[in-house]
Write a protein that holds these residues in place. Structure first.
Motif, short mmCIF file in Angstrom:
data_model
loop_
_atom_site.label_atom_id
_atom_site.label_comp_id
_atom_site.label_asym_id
_atom_site.label_seq_id
_atom_site.Cartn_x
_atom_site.Cartn_y
_atom_site.Cartn_z
N GLN A 163 0.91 5.61 6.15
CA GLN A 163 1.66 4.80 5.18
C GLN A 163 1.12 3.38 5.13
OE1 GLN A 163 4.08 5.56 2.92
NE2 GLN A 163 3.81 3.43 2.28
N ARG A 209 -2.06 3.34 3.09
CA ARG A 209 -1.78 3.44 1.65
C ARG A 209 -1.33 2.10 1.10
NH1 ARG A 209 0.20 8.62 3.20
NH2 ARG A 209 2.33 7.82 3.46
N THR A 210 -0.51 1.39 1.88
CA THR A 210 -0.04 0.08 1.44
C THR A 210 -1.19 -0.91 1.34
OG1 THR A 210 2.12 0.46 2.48
CG2 THR A 210 1.54 -1.82 1.98
N ALA A 222 0.35 -10.39 -1.65
CA ALA A 222 1.62 -9.84 -1.19
C ALA A 222 2.68 -10.92 -1.14
CB ALA A 222 1.46 -9.20 0.19
N GLU A 237 6.69 -7.70 0.61
CA GLU A 237 5.57 -6.79 0.82
C GLU A 237 4.97 -7.01 2.20
OE1 GLU A 237 2.76 -3.77 -0.42
OE2 GLU A 237 4.82 -4.32 -0.90
N ARG A 244 7.11 -5.37 4.69
CA ARG A 244 6.95 -3.92 4.66
C ARG A 244 5.68 -3.50 5.39
NH1 ARG A 244 5.51 0.28 0.85
NH2 ARG A 244 4.71 -1.19 -0.67
N ILE A 245 4.61 -4.28 5.22
CA ILE A 245 3.35 -3.99 5.92
C ILE A 245 3.53 -4.08 7.43
CG2 ILE A 245 1.00 -4.82 6.34
CD1 ILE A 245 0.93 -5.64 3.36
N ALA A 285 5.59 -1.21 8.87
CA ALA A 285 5.16 0.16 8.59
C ALA A 285 4.94 0.99 9.84
CB ALA A 285 3.89 0.15 7.75
#
Length: 227
Positions: A121, A124-125, A132, A136, A139-140, A143
């Protein structure tokens, strides 16, 4: 496919971990290494490598020394430490040298799968590129914070499950619930039997029957990836 190098001094453990990696969609085992020199050689010779599952205790050096040498040589391959080393200083050193995650042995397939899926994941990010915003970025960085032990039924202890798994994995042949109880220190044979049945249901252990002179056959279990 995400190409993975599995590094572990124990060839049997390396084989099991490689089998685990192969069961996660999107991942492929590019090779195995069983010491520091072999790991560095693989890094130089494999045509493509995205991720290293790195043991710390190797016969000719430490896993962290391998990571340090990787970086010195310019290899930016991602690293997840997979090791029995639990001391905080080693964990801290792994963080400082850029290890993305740290998975403590012993662990179940579910634990490694969660780390690999979180890593996929993250890739993919990051592959999206661009700039960002704070959300974002959060979220990174979040992950890779997936739980290590998903999927155990209620009332099952991850620690006991791992003790049973390690006993089966290291055994030279099939074991009974009583033998597992003795090896793991589990107080009751019925408890060991419960965990063995769970491993059988999830396809990680195979049930065999041993017939004696009279009475019911003895249930014996063997690790499914043996051989």
């Amino acid at each position: 496919m995400i190409e993975v190098l599995v590094v572990d001094d124990d060839t049997r453990v390396a084989r099991v971990n490689a089998a685990y990696v192969g069961k996660v969609p999107g991942f492929h085992v590019a090779g195995e290494a069983h010491n520091a020199a072999e790991a560095l050689h693989r890094l130089e010779t494999l045509p493509r490598l995205d991720l290293v599952l790195m043991d710390h205790y190797l016969p000719d050096d430490t896993g962290l020394a391998v990571v340090q040498e990787m970086r010195r040589r310019g290899h930016q391959t991602d690293v997840i430490m997979v090791t029995a080393a639990r001391d905080v200083s080693t964990v801290q050193a792994a963080m400082r040298q850029g290890a993305l995650q740290y998975l403590v042995k012993p662990f179940a397939f579910a634990g490694l799968r969660a780390k690999l899926e979180a890593y996929a994941q993250l890739r993919r990010t990051l592959d999206g590129g661009g700039e960002a915003e704070q959300a974002e970025v959060d979220r990174i960085f979040g992950a890779l914070s997936a739980p290590s032990e998903p999927g155990l039924p209620k009332g099952h202890s991850p620690t006991t499950a791992e003790l049973v798994r390690q006993s089966l994995m290291s055994a030279e042949g099939p074991l009974s619930a009583q033998e597992i109880a003795e090896r793991t220190g589990v107080s009751r044979q019925k408890t060991a039997q419960r965990y063995l049945k769970l491993l059988e249901r999830t396809g990680r252990a195979l049930l065999t029957l041993k017939y004696g002179d009279a009475g019911r056959p003895e249930h014996r279990y063997v690790w499914a990836t043996r051989g």
